[in-house]
Scaffold this motif. Structure first.
Motif, PDB file in Angstrom:
ATOM      1  N   GLU A 163       0.815  -1.219   0.000  1.00 42.04           N
ATOM      2  CA  GLU A 163       0.000   0.000   0.000  1.00 42.04           C
ATOM      3  C   GLU A 163       0.850   1.272   0.000  1.00 42.04           C
ATOM      4  O   GLU A 163       0.488   2.263  -0.637  1.00 42.04           O
ATOM      5  N   ILE A 164       1.991   1.236   0.669  1.00 43.60           N
ATOM      6  CA  ILE A 164       2.817   2.449   0.729  1.00 43.60           C
ATOM      7  C   ILE A 164       3.282   2.895  -0.657  1.00 43.60           C
ATOM      8  O   ILE A 164       3.528   4.062  -0.896  1.00 43.60           O
ATOM      9  N   SER A 165       3.365   1.964  -1.614  1.00 40.96           N
ATOM     10  CA  SER A 165       3.841   2.318  -2.957  1.00 40.96           C
ATOM     11  C   SER A 165       2.741   2.881  -3.857  1.00 40.96           C
ATOM     12  O   SER A 165       3.036   3.407  -4.935  1.00 40.96           O
ATOM     13  N   TRP A 166       1.489   2.766  -3.427  1.00 40.43           N
ATOM     14  CA  TRP A 166       0.388   3.250  -4.254  1.00 40.43           C
ATOM     15  C   TRP A 166       0.546   4.739  -4.525  1.00 40.43           C
ATOM     16  O   TRP A 166       0.844   5.524  -3.635  1.00 40.43           O
ATOM     17  N   GLY A 167       0.370   5.112  -5.763  1.00 41.75           N
ATOM     18  CA  GLY A 167       0.488   6.513  -6.158  1.00 41.75           C
ATOM     19  C   GLY A 167       1.880   6.899  -6.609  1.00 41.75           C
ATOM     20  O   GLY A 167       2.088   7.982  -7.145  1.00 41.75           O
ATOM     21  N   ASP A 168       2.858   6.029  -6.400  1.00 44.57           N
ATOM     22  CA  ASP A 168       4.222   6.303  -6.840  1.00 44.57           C
ATOM     23  C   ASP A 168       4.441   5.651  -8.204  1.00 44.57           C
ATOM     24  O   ASP A 168       3.617   4.867  -8.668  1.00 44.57           O
ATOM     25  N   THR A 169       5.554   5.974  -8.849  1.00 46.15           N
ATOM     26  CA  THR A 169       5.840   5.461 -10.187  1.00 46.15           C
ATOM     27  C   THR A 169       7.285   4.981 -10.230  1.00 46.15           C
ATOM     28  O   THR A 169       8.184   5.648  -9.700  1.00 46.15           O
ATOM     29  N   PHE A 170       7.499   3.842 -10.883  1.00 50.56           N
ATOM     30  CA  PHE A 170       8.818   3.224 -10.981  1.00 50.56           C
ATOM     31  C   PHE A 170       9.121   2.950 -12.455  1.00 50.56           C
ATOM     32  O   PHE A 170       8.284   2.399 -13.161  1.00 50.56           O
ATOM     33  N   PHE A 171      10.319   3.329 -12.888  1.00 55.19           N
ATOM     34  CA  PHE A 171      10.711   3.172 -14.287  1.00 55.19           C
ATOM     35  C   PHE A 171      11.847   2.158 -14.401  1.00 55.19           C
ATOM     36  O   PHE A 171      12.888   2.299 -13.762  1.00 55.19           O
ATOM     37  N   TYR A 172      11.632   1.159 -15.249  1.00 51.01           N
ATOM     38  CA  TYR A 172      12.623   0.113 -15.502  1.00 51.01           C
ATOM     39  C   TYR A 172      12.935   0.084 -16.991  1.00 51.01           C
ATOM     40  O   TYR A 172      12.051   0.316 -17.807  1.00 51.01           O
ATOM     41  N   PRO A 177      12.596  -4.120 -22.192  1.00 51.31           N
ATOM     42  CA  PRO A 177      11.936  -4.173 -23.490  1.00 51.31           C
ATOM     43  C   PRO A 177      10.848  -5.239 -23.595  1.00 51.31           C
ATOM     44  O   PRO A 177       9.956  -5.117 -24.430  1.00 51.31           O
ATOM     45  N   ASP A 178      10.897  -6.265 -22.719  1.00 49.16           N
ATOM     46  CA  ASP A 178       9.845  -7.284 -22.777  1.00 49.16           C
ATOM     47  C   ASP A 178       8.618  -6.898 -21.943  1.00 49.16           C
ATOM     48  O   ASP A 178       7.635  -7.628 -21.903  1.00 49.16           O
ATOM     49  N   GLY A 179       8.677  -5.737 -21.268  1.00 51.16           N
ATOM     50  CA  GLY A 179       7.519  -5.243 -20.531  1.00 51.16           C
ATOM     51  C   GLY A 179       7.268  -5.912 -19.200  1.00 51.16           C
ATOM     52  O   GLY A 179       6.220  -5.729 -18.596  1.00 51.16           O
ATOM     53  N   VAL A 180       8.241  -6.642 -18.701  1.00 49.81           N
ATOM     54  CA  VAL A 180       8.111  -7.331 -17.420  1.00 49.81           C
ATOM     55  C   VAL A 180       9.099  -6.704 -16.440  1.00 49.81           C
ATOM     56  O   VAL A 180      10.251  -6.456 -16.798  1.00 49.81           O
ATOM     57  N   VAL A 181       8.650  -6.469 -15.212  1.00 50.89           N
ATOM     58  CA  VAL A 181       9.558  -5.918 -14.212  1.00 50.89           C
ATOM     59  C   VAL A 181      10.702  -6.903 -14.013  1.00 50.89           C
ATOM     60  O   VAL A 181      10.466  -8.070 -13.674  1.00 50.89           O
ATOM     61  N   PRO A 182      11.936  -6.473 -14.248  1.00 49.22           N
ATOM     62  CA  PRO A 182      13.067  -7.387 -14.126  1.00 49.22           C
ATOM     63  C   PRO A 182      13.281  -7.826 -12.676  1.00 49.22           C
ATOM     64  O   PRO A 182      13.118  -7.031 -11.758  1.00 49.22           O
ATOM     65  N   LYS A 183      13.655  -9.080 -12.512  1.00 51.94           N
ATOM     66  CA  LYS A 183      13.966  -9.583 -11.173  1.00 51.94           C
ATOM     67  C   LYS A 183      15.354  -9.101 -10.779  1.00 51.94           C
ATOM     68  O   LYS A 183      16.249  -9.008 -11.609  1.00 51.94           O
ATOM     69  N   ALA A 184      15.502  -8.792  -9.519  1.00 50.94           N
ATOM     70  CA  ALA A 184      16.792  -8.390  -8.950  1.00 50.94           C
ATOM     71  C   ALA A 184      17.377  -7.152  -9.626  1.00 50.94           C
ATOM     72  O   ALA A 184      18.585  -7.011  -9.711  1.00 50.94           O
ATOM     73  N   THR A 185      16.533  -6.281 -10.114  1.00 47.61           N
ATOM     74  CA  THR A 185      16.994  -5.033 -10.723  1.00 47.61           C
ATOM     75  C   THR A 185      16.205  -3.879 -10.134  1.00 47.61           C
ATOM     76  O   THR A 185      14.986  -3.960 -10.007  1.00 47.61           O
ATOM     77  N   GLN A 186      16.909  -2.841  -9.788  1.00 48.06           N
ATOM     78  CA  GLN A 186      16.263  -1.634  -9.273  1.00 48.06           C
ATOM     79  C   GLN A 186      15.767  -0.789 -10.439  1.00 48.06           C
ATOM     80  O   GLN A 186      16.314  -0.843 -11.537  1.00 48.06           O
ATOM     81  N   PRO A 187      14.742   0.032 -10.204  1.00 50.53           N
ATOM     82  CA  PRO A 187      14.342   0.967 -11.257  1.00 50.53           C
ATOM     83  C   PRO A 187      15.464   1.979 -11.491  1.00 50.53           C
ATOM     84  O   PRO A 187      16.316   2.176 -10.624  1.00 50.53           O
ATOM     85  N   PHE A 188      15.471   2.599 -12.657  1.00 52.80           N
ATOM     86  CA  PHE A 188      16.482   3.624 -12.918  1.00 52.80           C
ATOM     87  C   PHE A 188      15.992   5.003 -12.492  1.00 52.80           C
ATOM     88  O   PHE A 188      16.769   5.943 -12.376  1.00 52.80           O
ATOM     89  N   ALA A 189      14.705   5.113 -12.230  1.00 49.30           N
ATOM     90  CA  ALA A 189      14.140   6.365 -11.720  1.00 49.30           C
ATOM     91  C   ALA A 189      12.800   6.054 -11.071  1.00 49.30           C
ATOM     92  O   ALA A 189      12.149   5.055 -11.409  1.00 49.30           O
ATOM     93  N   THR A 190      12.418   6.905 -10.137  1.00 50.20           N
ATOM     94  CA  THR A 190      11.123   6.760  -9.479  1.00 50.20           C
ATOM     95  C   THR A 190      10.534   8.148  -9.245  1.00 50.20           C
ATOM     96  O   THR A 190      11.252   9.156  -9.255  1.00 50.20           O
TER      97      THR A 190
END
Length: 157
Positions: free
Chosen positions: A29-38, A41-54
């Motif tokens: 719930e704490i993440s609701w309303g926030d945005t994460f950019f990864y 190219p396959d459109g899936v959140v990568p495992k073990a990778t941090q976003p490059f911006a939030t």
């Protein structure tokens, strides 16, 4: 810059997966309303990778100094790399500096929590930081894309 302008700018970059957590998607719930950019190219959140911006729209535990509890306050967090970090802060990420106000708006600063990892931040980017924020986001995107391509090449070898 508005949140929607930032999301539009970053989401338009090739291969970006934009994650916007909300009720019912299994995210905390704490993440609701926030945005994460990864970069994904396959459109899936990568495992073990941090976003490059939030983009965060509220204070997180231990990260209250930006005062994101003010009306309409938000912060863009950017993993733009060591060179950009040094250029904008004047010091290495490993050398703490207390010479900035984490709640200052329209100012590029070391991230109040992840600065030691080389992250930069801007609370409510506006006229002074519009173009620098875009430049830093492009740099973070390029770095994320390069990491992704190196990993993909390593798995093919």
């Amino acid at each position: 810059m508005t949140i929607d302008e930032i999301i539009g700018f970053v989401s338009a970059l090739d291969g970006v997966h934009t994650l916007r957590p909300g009720p019912g998607d299994g995210s905390p719930e704490i993440s609701w309303g926030d945005t994460f950019f990864y970069y994904s190219p396959d459109g899936v959140v990568p495992k073990a990778t941090q976003p490059f911006a939030t983009i965060v729209t509220k204070n997180y535990p231990g990260d209250e100094e930006s005062r994101l509890d003010r009306p309409d306050a938000f912060r863009v967090n950017i993993a733009a790399g060591k060179e950009a970090f040094i250029r904008w802060t004047g010091h290495s990420p490993r050398e703490p500096s207390a010479d900035h106000d984490p709640s200052a708006t329209d100012t590029v600063i070391a991230h109040p929590v992840y600065g030691s990892a080389g992250w930069l931040a801007v609370v409510n980017p506006a006229q002074r930081t519009d173009e620098p924020t875009r430049e830093l986001l492009r740099t973070a995107y390029d770095l994320a894309r390069s990491r992704y391509e190196r990993r993909a090449a390593a798995t093919r070898d």
